[in-house]
Design a protein around this motif. Structure first.
Motif, short mmCIF file in Angstrom:
data_model
loop_
_atom_site.label_atom_id
_atom_site.label_comp_id
_atom_site.label_asym_id
_atom_site.label_seq_id
_atom_site.Cartn_x
_atom_site.Cartn_y
_atom_site.Cartn_z
N TYR A 68 -35.14 11.37 19.95
CA TYR A 68 -35.05 12.80 19.81
C TYR A 68 -35.50 13.09 18.39
O TYR A 68 -35.33 12.27 17.50
CB TYR A 68 -33.62 13.27 20.08
N PHE A 69 -36.06 14.22 18.19
CA PHE A 69 -36.49 14.57 16.84
C PHE A 69 -35.30 14.40 15.93
O PHE A 69 -34.21 14.63 16.30
CB PHE A 69 -36.89 16.04 16.75
N GLN A 108 -30.91 12.54 15.74
CA GLN A 108 -29.56 13.08 15.71
C GLN A 108 -28.63 12.26 16.60
O GLN A 108 -29.05 11.67 17.58
CB GLN A 108 -29.57 14.52 16.19
N ILE A 141 -26.03 16.44 20.13
CA ILE A 141 -26.89 17.61 20.19
C ILE A 141 -26.58 18.58 19.06
O ILE A 141 -27.39 19.40 18.70
CB ILE A 141 -26.75 18.37 21.53
N GLN A 155 -33.63 24.69 21.74
CA GLN A 155 -32.53 23.79 21.37
C GLN A 155 -33.04 22.60 20.56
O GLN A 155 -34.19 22.18 20.69
CB GLN A 155 -31.85 23.23 22.63
N ALA A 156 -32.13 22.05 19.77
CA ALA A 156 -32.49 20.87 18.97
C ALA A 156 -32.82 19.69 19.87
O ALA A 156 -33.63 18.85 19.53
CB ALA A 156 -31.35 20.51 18.03
N ARG A 157 -32.15 19.65 21.03
CA ARG A 157 -32.39 18.50 21.91
C ARG A 157 -33.66 18.71 22.71
O ARG A 157 -33.63 18.89 23.91
CB ARG A 157 -31.19 18.31 22.81
N SER A 158 -34.76 18.72 22.04
CA SER A 158 -36.04 18.91 22.70
C SER A 158 -36.98 17.84 22.17
O SER A 158 -36.89 17.49 21.01
CB SER A 158 -36.61 20.29 22.36
N ASP A 159 -37.82 17.31 23.02
CA ASP A 159 -38.76 16.30 22.54
C ASP A 159 -40.06 16.42 23.33
O ASP A 159 -40.27 17.41 24.02
CB ASP A 159 -38.15 14.90 22.65
N PHE A 215 -38.72 20.87 26.45
CA PHE A 215 -38.16 21.80 25.46
C PHE A 215 -37.06 22.58 26.15
O PHE A 215 -37.32 23.36 27.07
CB PHE A 215 -39.25 22.78 25.00
N PRO A 262 -37.11 23.60 16.49
CA PRO A 262 -35.83 23.94 17.09
C PRO A 262 -35.16 25.07 16.31
O PRO A 262 -35.33 25.17 15.09
CB PRO A 262 -35.03 22.64 16.97
N SER A 263 -34.41 25.89 17.04
CA SER A 263 -33.72 27.07 16.49
C SER A 263 -34.66 28.24 16.29
O SER A 263 -34.21 29.31 15.90
CB SER A 263 -32.99 26.78 15.19
#
Lengths: 426, 322
Positions: A77-78, A81, A84, B207-211, B215, B291-292
């Motif tokens: 994941y970017f 982290q 989440i 969301q941050a949990r995207s790759d 997304f 993200p965000s």
């Protein structure tokens, strides 16, 4: 209408996440500390509005596991982290984004659908229907042509899972290949539909649609289709310890569910799990499609008397053992690797179905074992045989059990189906 | 040849348009997320637009060169420096033997592409050099570049000081909101009118949990048609469940109530509906969003999406180089 968790619930999720992070993947030897205490077995609610706090706590674990998922070590994941919510990794990278001394990190919400009247969505089970008459039904009079952006077009033949629709999809895929239409990159036939990937610089949507329509109209009835088909035999331990462990892990950490084989027995009016194994292993399976993950086959039973149905997990499992055999809808699949998944699982085969290193000669043309139109037969076996095959896989001496160069005639198949003894008990 | 001193967050080899032709074995196309910047970078160093180059995400790598080479950096601004001195984006530049190219975090955008004249030497895997991380195949050893790795480059003569015309450089969002075009379908009739309108009216947060797989978006709840709530069990429990079908890349997958845009490494097939699809010409915006940040969707027709793509193909050519 949807029920959303309150901020208080979400805050609680976060607390539990921090304290339990290190303990999130239990094994049999090292059971999960809160296993029995946290899970109230009387709370069989799967769908929604009555989750107890303890159940909700479990969700944070799912989320946590998804975030730290160990599918393959390279999964990234970017920002590397841990959870989440852990945005600390990128906050320091974007100092201009920090506006307050202490920023409150908002957790993504968990949302579960409920109907207007407060009930959960229902699935219509039709156990009384006459299978012999249903097997070839479910086709729209006219297929639907649906755009998927500028490069994809989905042709939908119907909205049930039936062999007939897949024959149609595979037939059209073949017709497209033969017609050699300029601008079509590739096709992916699925159960009830087929998706076309095309290059709009070479063929526009409207023209493609016209071409496909004329191909569909000229498609001979699927009866005239003859498919190149290989038959693979897969030694499989049914009701095995590995899938059982995965299901128990799900039950412990995510939500209570009846063990998968028992659940299938109940839904399909079978006698017991042994009966289920006999039914499931008595038919050849038709590889309808490959997708989701390299090499993963979606298959359907060719003997309509062995057609079973089961819904997918909700929410999905975070992991499934490599080689697990499972079913969802009326489809059976083999998991090529340790992957998340939604199918009910009940068996495991040691034989690899994808091989990026091409260690076995059967993979010389493709890293994926199957092609649409192949057939699979699961052969129940004991742990000893499983382990012996596993050793042969490791030292490279395993011989795939495959019969090549079969021709599968849909007409002959349908004839065979009409002559079946429907009273036969498996 | 260069040596990887720092690997960056996830720096991987990609080519354009990626791994095409293996969808029915379960392989996504992979390839660069912002193919606009990617292609321009290649053209600047005299390569074909399609050749393999590095995609840097969020924080770029540091690379030490063992011979003189012409390179170009295009996309988000990762503040590129050679031996500490700032170098421009969107321009072909010379890096000398022994010098280090250093990229840090992205000030604007999220992804940057480094193209090398003569491209990177690497094996084709199923017809493409693109990395598919999830299955650990393609690219360089199937994964992102690693510290200490030495990577060989091809050779070709190319000029320094070539630039991109100002009006064909993609313009990054400066307020954290991206307007993303969407085409309706394939499963838009599973949402009711209200759900459809809500989707287009809302501001969706990435969301941050995207790759590179998907997304995930945060936003309002969507409502469904009868078709979604009353169906045969093969479909699944959730209103957004459907009999497994092929997914278009760019499809906005509704998983429960979480929209997930399936991007370059996304699954080829699955059991959730796809009410809208992001067309290929808008992918560069997905690639450059952090993200965000927020997405606002704008519906366009298939024909408009195809015209946008034609225009983008047109400007990703020698014509744009000065």
């Amino acid at each position: 209408m949807v029920k959303e968790y309150s901020q208080l619930d979400l805050d609680n999720f976060d607390k539990i996440k921090i304290s339990q992070k290190k303990n999130s993947i239990p094994t049999k030897d090292k059971p999960y500390k809160h296993d029995t205490k946290l899970l109230d077995k009387s709370t069989k609610q799967v769908k929604g509005q009555h989750y107890k706090q303890k159940d909700k706590n479990q969700f944070s674990l799912i989320e946590n596991n998804l975030a730290t998922s160990q599918i393959i070590e390279e999964t990234k994941y970017f920002f590397s982290q841990n959870t989440i919510d852990d945005s600390s990794g990128y906050r320091s990278m974007y100092p201009h984004n920090i506006r307050y001394g202490k920023s409150k990190i908002k957790r993504p919400s968990i949302k579960v659908h409920i109907n207007e009247d407060g009930t959960s969505p229902k699935l219509t089970w039709n156990n009384d229907s006459d299978l012999s008459s249903e097997i070839f039904k479910g086709m729209y009079d006219e297929p639907k042509y649906l755009p998927g952006g500028d490069k994809y077009l989905l042709v939908e033949f119907g909205n049930i899972m039936s062999l007939e629709l897949n024959f149609k999809a595979q037939g059209l895929a073949k017709a497209i290949e033969q017609a050699n239409i300029k601008g079509i990159y590739e096709t992916l036939p699925c159960f009830a539909s087929m998706i076309v990937h095309y290059n709009p610089d070479e063929i526009k949507y409207g023209d493609l649609r016209k071409e496909l329509k004329s191909l569909v109209n000229n498609l001979k009835s699927s009866d005239d289709t003859i498919v190149q088909s290989r038959l693979f035999k897969f030694p499989t331990v049914y009701l095995d310890k590995w899938t059982k462990e995965a299901v128990e892990d799900y039950t412990a950490k995510i939500t209570y569910k009846k063990p998968d084989p028992e659940f299938i027995v109940e839904l399909n009016n079978l006698d017991d799990v042994e009966h289920f194994v006999r039914v499931h292993s008595s038919t050849e399976y038709w590889v309808a499609s490959l997708g989701f993950w390299p090499g993963l086959p979606f298959t359907m039973p060719l003997d309509p008397r062995c057609k079973l149905t089961a819904p997918k997990y909700n929410p999905p499992r975070t992991w499934t053992p490599k080689g697990a055999v499972g079913m969802g809808g009326s489809s059976t699949a083999i998991y090529p690797d340790k992957l998340p998944g939604g199918y009910q699982i009940f068996g495991r085969t040691p034989v690899p179905i994808w091989d990026p290193e091409k260690r076995f000669s059967i993979f010389k043309d493709s890293v994926c074992l199957f092609r649409p139109g192949d057939r699979i037969k699961f052969e129940p076996c004991e742990y000893e045989e499983f382990e012996s095959i596993e050793r042969k896989i490791i030292d490279g001496s395993y011989q795939y059990d495959v019969m090549e160069n079969h021709k599968f005639s849909i007409k002959d198949y349908k004839n065979w189906v009409t002559k079946l003894d429907w009273k036969k008990k498996f | 040849m260069f040596e990887v001193i720092k690997k960056g967050l996830e720096t991987s080899l990609q080519d354009y348009p990626g791994r095409v032709g293996f969808l029915n074995q379960g392989f996504p196309p992979s390839g660069p997320m912002d193919s606009w910047s990617f292609r321009l970078a290649n053209l600047l160093v005299g390569n074909k637009a399609e050749e393999a180059a590095l995609e840097c995400q969020y924080t770029g790598p540091s690379l030490k060169f063992e011979s003189d080479h012409v390179i170009a950096i295009c996309g988000g601004d990762m503040q590129p420096k050679i031996d500490g001195a700032a170098v421009p984006l969107w321009e072909s530049i010379l890096i000398k033997k022994g010098q280090t190219l250093e990229l840090s975090f992205c000030l604007t955008g999220a992804r940057t592409y480094i193209a090398f004249s003569g491209s990177i030497q690497s094996e084709l895997w199923l017809g493409s050099k693109s990395t598919f991380h999830k299955a650990a195949v393609g690219g360089i050893d199937g994964r992102a570049i690693q510290e200490g790795q030495k990577i060989s480059l091809g050779n070709s003569n190319s000029k320094i000081g070539k630039k991109i015309k100002a009006d064909v450089i993609p313009e990054m969002s400066n307020n954290g909101v991206w307007e993303i075009e969407v085409v309706r379908g394939p499963n838009d009739d599973w949402l009711d009118n209200n759900g459809y309108q809500t989707f287009l009216d809302a501001k969706w947060k990435l969301q941050a949990r995207s790759d590179r797989t998907g997304f995930r978006l945060d936003g309002p709840l969507l409502s469904f048609n009868e078709k979604a709530t009353n169906k045969s069990p093969e479909h699944g429990y959730e209103p957004s469940n459907i009999i497994d079908q092929g997914y278009p890349i760019g499809g906005i997958n509704l998983a429960g109530q979480t929209p997930i845009i399936l991007v370059n490494d996304g699954p080829s097939m699955g059991g959730f509906i796809v009410p809208f699809t992001v067309p290929s010409a808008s992918f560069w915006k997905l690639g450059q969003a952090k993200p965000s940040e927020y997405f606002k969707f704008k519906e366009i027709s298939v024909e408009e999406a195809q015209d946008m793509r034609s225009y983008q193909t047109l400007i990703c050519s020698e014509e744009s180089i000065i």
